[in-house]
Design a protein around this motif. Structure first.
Motif, PDB file in Angstrom:
ATOM      1  N   SER A 170       3.116  -6.857   7.325  1.00 49.18           N
ATOM      2  CA  SER A 170       2.611  -5.490   7.243  1.00 49.18           C
ATOM      3  C   SER A 170       1.108  -5.417   7.470  1.00 49.18           C
ATOM      4  O   SER A 170       0.489  -4.378   7.229  1.00 49.18           O
ATOM      5  CB  SER A 170       2.950  -4.891   5.869  1.00 49.18           C
ATOM      6  N   SER A 171       0.498  -6.500   7.943  1.00 53.11           N
ATOM      7  CA  SER A 171      -0.948  -6.518   8.131  1.00 53.11           C
ATOM      8  C   SER A 171      -1.400  -5.618   9.264  1.00 53.11           C
ATOM      9  O   SER A 171      -2.541  -5.151   9.265  1.00 53.11           O
ATOM     10  CB  SER A 171      -1.418  -7.954   8.412  1.00 53.11           C
ATOM     11  N   ASP A 172      -0.531  -5.375  10.252  1.00 52.79           N
ATOM     12  CA  ASP A 172      -0.944  -4.613  11.432  1.00 52.79           C
ATOM     13  C   ASP A 172      -0.664  -3.116  11.294  1.00 52.79           C
ATOM     14  O   ASP A 172      -1.550  -2.289  11.506  1.00 52.79           O
ATOM     15  CB  ASP A 172      -0.280  -5.166  12.693  1.00 52.79           C
ATOM     16  N   THR A 173       0.555  -2.744  10.906  1.00 58.75           N
ATOM     17  CA  THR A 173       0.898  -1.321  10.803  1.00 58.75           C
ATOM     18  C   THR A 173       1.057  -0.861   9.364  1.00 58.75           C
ATOM     19  O   THR A 173       1.403   0.298   9.127  1.00 58.75           O
ATOM     20  CB  THR A 173       2.197  -1.020  11.576  1.00 58.75           C
ATOM     21  N   GLY A 174       0.777  -1.735   8.398  1.00 56.51           N
ATOM     22  CA  GLY A 174       0.891  -1.359   6.997  1.00 56.51           C
ATOM     23  C   GLY A 174      -0.443  -1.276   6.278  1.00 56.51           C
ATOM     24  O   GLY A 174      -0.472  -1.028   5.077  1.00 56.51           O
ATOM     25  N   ALA A 175      -1.550  -1.487   6.996  1.00 59.25           N
ATOM     26  CA  ALA A 175      -2.881  -1.417   6.388  1.00 59.25           C
ATOM     27  C   ALA A 175      -3.449  -0.013   6.557  1.00 59.25           C
ATOM     28  O   ALA A 175      -3.534   0.507   7.679  1.00 59.25           O
ATOM     29  CB  ALA A 175      -3.808  -2.450   7.021  1.00 59.25           C
ATOM     30  N   PHE A 176      -3.851   0.602   5.444  1.00 52.66           N
ATOM     31  CA  PHE A 176      -4.428   1.938   5.440  1.00 52.66           C
ATOM     32  C   PHE A 176      -5.733   1.916   4.639  1.00 52.66           C
ATOM     33  O   PHE A 176      -5.958   1.019   3.823  1.00 52.66           O
ATOM     34  CB  PHE A 176      -3.463   2.948   4.815  1.00 52.66           C
ATOM     35  N   MET A 177      -6.580   2.902   4.875  1.00 54.60           N
ATOM     36  CA  MET A 177      -7.815   3.041   4.108  1.00 54.60           C
ATOM     37  C   MET A 177      -8.035   4.514   3.830  1.00 54.60           C
ATOM     38  O   MET A 177      -8.071   5.328   4.761  1.00 54.60           O
ATOM     39  CB  MET A 177      -8.992   2.450   4.861  1.00 54.60           C
ATOM     40  N   ASP A 178      -8.117   4.857   2.556  1.00 60.41           N
ATOM     41  CA  ASP A 178      -8.280   6.250   2.127  1.00 60.41           C
ATOM     42  C   ASP A 178      -7.194   7.142   2.718  1.00 60.41           C
ATOM     43  O   ASP A 178      -7.436   8.287   3.102  1.00 60.41           O
ATOM     44  CB  ASP A 178      -9.670   6.776   2.495  1.00 60.41           C
ATOM     45  N   GLY A 179      -5.982   6.577   2.819  1.00 60.59           N
ATOM     46  CA  GLY A 179      -4.834   7.338   3.288  1.00 60.59           C
ATOM     47  C   GLY A 179      -4.674   7.418   4.787  1.00 60.59           C
ATOM     48  O   GLY A 179      -3.702   8.009   5.272  1.00 60.59           O
ATOM     49  N   LEU A 180      -5.597   6.818   5.565  1.00 58.77           N
ATOM     50  CA  LEU A 180      -5.515   6.832   7.024  1.00 58.77           C
ATOM     51  C   LEU A 180      -5.234   5.427   7.546  1.00 58.77           C
ATOM     52  O   LEU A 180      -5.788   4.439   7.053  1.00 58.77           O
ATOM     53  CB  LEU A 180      -6.821   7.349   7.636  1.00 58.77           C
ATOM     54  N   SER A 181      -4.388   5.338   8.555  1.00 58.63           N
ATOM     55  CA  SER A 181      -3.945   4.053   9.081  1.00 58.63           C
ATOM     56  C   SER A 181      -5.098   3.267   9.696  1.00 58.63           C
ATOM     57  O   SER A 181      -5.927   3.807  10.431  1.00 58.63           O
ATOM     58  CB  SER A 181      -2.866   4.271  10.146  1.00 58.63           C
TER      59      SER A 181
END
Length: 712
Positions: free
Chosen positions: A120-131
Motif C-alpha cells: 500500500s506504499s504507492d496508492t495507500g499513502a495519503f497526507m491530510d486526507g489527500l493522496s
C-alpha cells in the motif's frame, strides 16, 4: 526529460482554478472586528495527547471518534511515537495491527508498508486526507518530524478516497498551526552515526492569526553507507480567522536529501536467509560501489485547508500542490555469477542503475457536511468532489556491473556507464470523484453508515521508446455499515467495494482496473477514558491483481489474477493502573493466490514477502514516587514468509526486543533513550523473486538512540 517548468506551471494553474474562487473572498475581509474566542484547530487532526479514543478524519471524512468509525482504524499520536526517536514513518507503524512495515530493512529514503497483506506504499499513502499517489520512483517522502499523528484506515476505502489500495490507507497528518504556543529544541544521535538537530516555534500573531514553523537537519550514517549523507526538512504554516467565521490554513514543507545507499539490500537468498559456501553476508553488506552511489531528492509540498459555513452547510476545501525531483545512481546486487545457487567460487553479480524522475501533483477535495434530524434519526450528511492530477517525467537506464566477492568485497574496479534509457516518457493520471455519505444515529445507540462514490480516471503515457498509453476507467464503489453502542462496547459490521486502475505502463493498456470487496466485523471497547481495545475479522477479495516487485532499479509487474486476504486483528491500548500502561497488537492473516491463469501451479500459495502472523507488546511503567520517569520494554514478533510465489524458498521469522526510557530530568528538559533489537538479532526483513533471481533485505540490527529536548 521534458522542460520541468511547463509541468509546474500547469499544476499551478490547475490549483489556482480549483481554489481561487473559494479562497479569494476570505482575503477580501477588511477592517478591525472582534472575533471573540477562536478555535484554530482542524477537528480530527489536532494533537492526540493522552486520548485513547480521539476524533479522526479517516474512515468517514468528518471528525468522528474511533469507536464510531465502522471500520478498523488506528491513530498513533506524536506524543507516543516522538518518544522513540523515529527516523522514518514506517518505524512508527511497527506496532500497528494489520501493518507489515520496513519490508526492505532500513531503507533511509522510502517508507514501505503492506496493509492486510497488500502493498500500500504507492496508492495507500495519503497526507491530510489527500493522496500521495506514486508510480515507479516518482514518490513523495514524508519525514516523521512533519507529523502530529499517523492514522491507519484498514481495508478498502475507495468509497471515500477513490482509486486506492485494497489494504487500506495510511494518512499522515501534518503539524498544523492550531493556536497553541511554545518553542522547543531537540538534538540527538544514535549508535549508527545518525545525528539530528530540530527546532519548532508556535504561537499567535494577534487574535486572529496562529502560526507554526520548524526545521530539522539530520546526518545519515551507518547501516553500511559508504559516506554520510544529509537530510534537511523545514515547514511553516499559518491559520487565519476571518470576520465571517471562516478560517484558512496554509502549510508548506520542503525536503532536501543528499545521501548514499545503505547496505543489506538486494542480497541473494543464499548468503542472506540461508548459508552460502562463504557462510552469511556481513551485517549491512553493501553490494554497491562508493564511486557510483548517489541519491538526491528535492521536494516541496504546499497544502491549504479552507473552512466556512455556506447556507447551513459546513464547507471544507483541502488543496495541494507538490513536486518531487529525484536523481539516483546505484550499483546493486543481482544474484550470483553462477546463477541463483552460488558455487564455491561464485561472485555477486551486479547491475548499474540510474534514473531521473520528476513528479508533480495537484489536488483538491471540496466537501460539505450538515446535520439534520428527521423521523427520530440524526443524519450527519457528507457530499464531496475531489480531483487529482499526477504527472511523472522519467528516464531510467542500466548497465552490467562488475562482480563482487561475497566474503571480502573490493570496490576498486571501475563500473561501466549506463547505456541509453530503456524508459523515457511522461506518465499522467487524472482522477475526478463525486461522493456522498450519510451517518445515521437512531434509537438507543444504533449507527448506520451509507457511502457511495463515482470515479472517472484518465491515464496516459507518452513513451519516447515505444507505444503510448491512453485509456479511461470508471467505477462506482460503496459501503454499508451498521454499529450499535452498548455503553462502552460497540460491535459493528461493514461491507464495501473498491477499485484501483492498473499501473501507468503501456503494458496495462488492456488490463481491467483492480476491483474487489471487503466484509468486516469487529468490536471496539473503551473501558475507561485512557484505554481502547479493538478486534476485527475481515475477508478481502482482490481481482485483476497486478503485483509490483522491486527488481533492482526497475519495478517488475506481474498479474496474479485474484488474491484473497482473510484474517483477524487485535489492538489494545490499556491503562492497567495509574503507573502501568500496556500496548499490544496482533495480526493473523491467510493470504492466498486464488487464480493465476499464467501459472496455475501457484494457486493456493501465499504471495511472496507477505508475513501472515505478526504482533507486538509494550509495557510502560511510571513509578508513582518518580512521576518524571517512564520506563518501557517491548517485544516484536515477525512471522515466516516466502521468497517466491511458488512457496519453495522460506524466510524465517524472528523475535525482537526493545527498551526505552523518557525522563523529565529538569524543568523544561526531557531525555528519550531507546534501544531497538537489544539482542542484535540477525533476521531477514523480506525476500522476493523476480526474473528468476531472489533478492533479500537484511533486517535492522541493534540501534541505541538518545534525544534531548528543551522546551521554552
Amino acid at each position: 526529460m521534458r522542460p520541468r517548468t511547463d509541468s509546474v506551471r500547469r499544476a499551478l494553474i490547475t490549483t489556482t482554478i480549483l481554489t481561487g474562487c473559494v479562497v479569494q473572498p476570505a482575503f477580501a475581509q477588511q477592517g478591525e472586528v472582534d472575533l471573540g474566542q477562536i478555535t484554530f484547530e482542524v477537528q480530527g487532526a489536532e494533537p492526540v495527547g493522552n486520548d485513547a479514543n480521539p476524533n479522526t478524519l479517516s474512515g468517514v471524512k468528518t471528525a468522528t471518534e474511533i469507536t464510531a468509525v465502522p471500520q478498523s482504524v488506528s491513530v498513533v499520536g506524536r506524543e507516543a511515537f516522538g518518544r522513540e526517536n523515529p527516523s522514518k514513518v514506517d518505524q512508527v507503524l511497527r506496532d500497528v495491527s494489520g501493518v507489515q512495515s520496513q519490508l526492505y530493512g532500513y531503507d533511509s529514503d522510502t517508507n514501505w508498508f503492506y496493509l492486510r497483506g497488500f502493498n500500500s506504499s504507492d496508492t495507500g499513502a495519503f497526507m491530510d486526507g489527500l493522496s500521495l499517489f506514486s508510480y515507479g520512483f516518482g514518490t513523495f517522502y514524508i519525514d516523521p518530524f512533519l507529523l502530529d499523528r499517523v492514522e491507519v484506515l484498514k481495508g478498502p476505502s475507495s468509497m471515500l478516497y477513490g482509486a486506492s489500495s485494497p489494504g487500506g490507507v495510511v494518512n499522515y497528518v501534518s503539524k498544523l498551526p492550531d493556536g497553541d504556543e511554545g518553542r522547543s529544541l531537540t538534538f540527538g544521535a544514535d549508535s549508527e552515526g545518525r545525528a539530528w538537530l530540530q527546532g519548532e516555534v508556535a504561537g499567535l500573531a494577534g487574535p486572529d492569526l496562529s502560526y507554526r514553523f520548524g526545521g530539522k537537519l539530520q546526518r545519515q550514517d551507518g547501516h553500511g553507507m559508504f559516506e554520510p549523507g544529509l537530510e534537511g526538512v523545514i515547514y511553516g504554516g499559518g491559520t487565519k480567522a476571518f470576520a465571517d467565521g471562516s478560517k484558512l490554513t496554509l502549510h508548506l514543507s520542503y525536503t532536501d536529501m543528499d545521501e548514499d545507499h545503505v547496505g543489506g539490500q538486494f542480497l541473494p537468498y543464499f548468503g542472506t536467509e540461508k548459508k552460502g559456501p562463504f557462510g552469511h553476508f556481513d551485517e549491512y553488506y553493501n553490494g554497491g560501489d562508493p564511486d557510483e552511489d548517489a541519491y538526491d531528492r528535492e521536494q516541496l509540498i504546499a497544502t491549504g485547508i479552507y473552512r466556512r459555513d455556506v447556507a447551513g452547510w459546513q464547507m471544507t476545501d483541502t488543496f495541494r500542490l507538490g513536486y518531487a525531483d529525484l536523481e539516483e545512481l546505484y550499483v546493486y546486487p543481482n544474484g550470483f555469477t553462477s546463477g541463483q545457487v552460488p558455487s564455491a567460487t561464485a561472485d555477486v553479480n551486479r547491475f548499474v542503475f540510474a534514473h531521473d524522475s520528476y513528479a508533480t501533483i495537484a489536488q483538491n477535495d471540496l466537501r460539505f457536511t450538515r446535520q439534520i434530524e428527521t423521523g427520530g434519526a440524526t443524519h450527519d450528511l457528507l457530499v464531496g468532489l475531489d480531483m487529482r492530477r499526477y504527472r511523472l517525467d522519467e528516464e531510467q537506464a542500466f548497465a552490467l556491473g562488475t562482480p563482487l566477492d561475497p566474503d571480502d568485497p573490493s570496490y576498486d574496479a571501475d563500473q561501466p556507464e549506463v547505456g541509453a534509457p530503456y524508459i523515457d516518457g511522461v506518465r499522467v493520471q487524472d482522477q475526478v470523484g463525486l461522493y456522498a455519505q450519510d451517518q445515521i444515529r437512531w434509537g438507543s445507540g444504533w449507527i448506520g453508515t451509507v457511502n457511495a462514490r463515482y470515479d472517472k480516471v484518465w491515464s496516459s503515457f507518452e513513451d519516447e521508446l515505444g507505444p503510448d498509453l491512453d485509456r479511461e476507467d470508471e467505477a462506482f464503489t460503496w459501503r454499508l455499515a451498521l454499529a450499535r453502542e452498548f455503553g462502552t462496547v460497540t460491535p459493528y459490521a461493514t461491507v464495501g467495494t473498491y477499485f484501483n486502475p492498473q499501473a501507468l505502463s503501456a503494458d496495462s493498456r488492456d488490463a481491467e482496473p483492480e476491483e474487489g470487496r471487503q466484509i468486516e466485523v469487529g468490536v471496539k471497547w473503551q473501558p475507561n477514558p485512557s484505554s481502547l481495545v479493538t478486534f476485527s475479522a475481515f475477508d478481502i477479495t482482490r481481482e485483476n491483481v497486478s503485483q509490483s516487485l522491486v527488481n533492482g532499479g526497475t519495478f517488475d509487474s506481474r498479474t496474479l489474477g485474484e488474491v484473497r486476504s482473510r484474517g483477524i486483528e487485535l489492538e489494545a491500548d490499556w491503562q492497567a493502573t495509574e503507573a502501568v500502561r500496556l500496548s499490544a497488537a496482533y495480526t493473523n492473516l491467510d493470504v492466498e493466490i486464488v487464480d493465476f491463469e499464467a501459472d496455475p501451479s501457484i494457486e493456493g500459495k501465499t504471495p511472496q514477502s507477505v508475513i501472515e502472523e505478526f504482533g507486538s507488546v509494550q509495557l510502560a511503567y511510571t513509578p508513582l514516587s518518580f512521576p518524571d520517569l517512564e520506563l518501557r520494554a517491548g517485544a516484536r514478533y515477525r512471522g515466516d514468509s516466502w521468497a517466491d510465489n511458488a512457496n519453495t524458498l522460506d524466510v524465517d521469522g524472528a523475535w525482537l526486543f526493545d527498551a526505552g526510557a523518557t525522563w523529565d530530568f529538569a524543568e523544561d528538559w526531557t531525555a528519550d533513550l531507546n534501544v531497538t533489537n537489544i539482542g542484535d538479532e540477525r533476521y531477514t526483513a523480506s525476500c522476493q523473486t523476480s526474473f528468476g533471481t531472489s533478492s533479500c533485505w537484511q533486517g535492522e540490527g541493534r540501534v541505541v538512540s538518545l534525544g534531548v529536548t528543551r522546551s521554552f
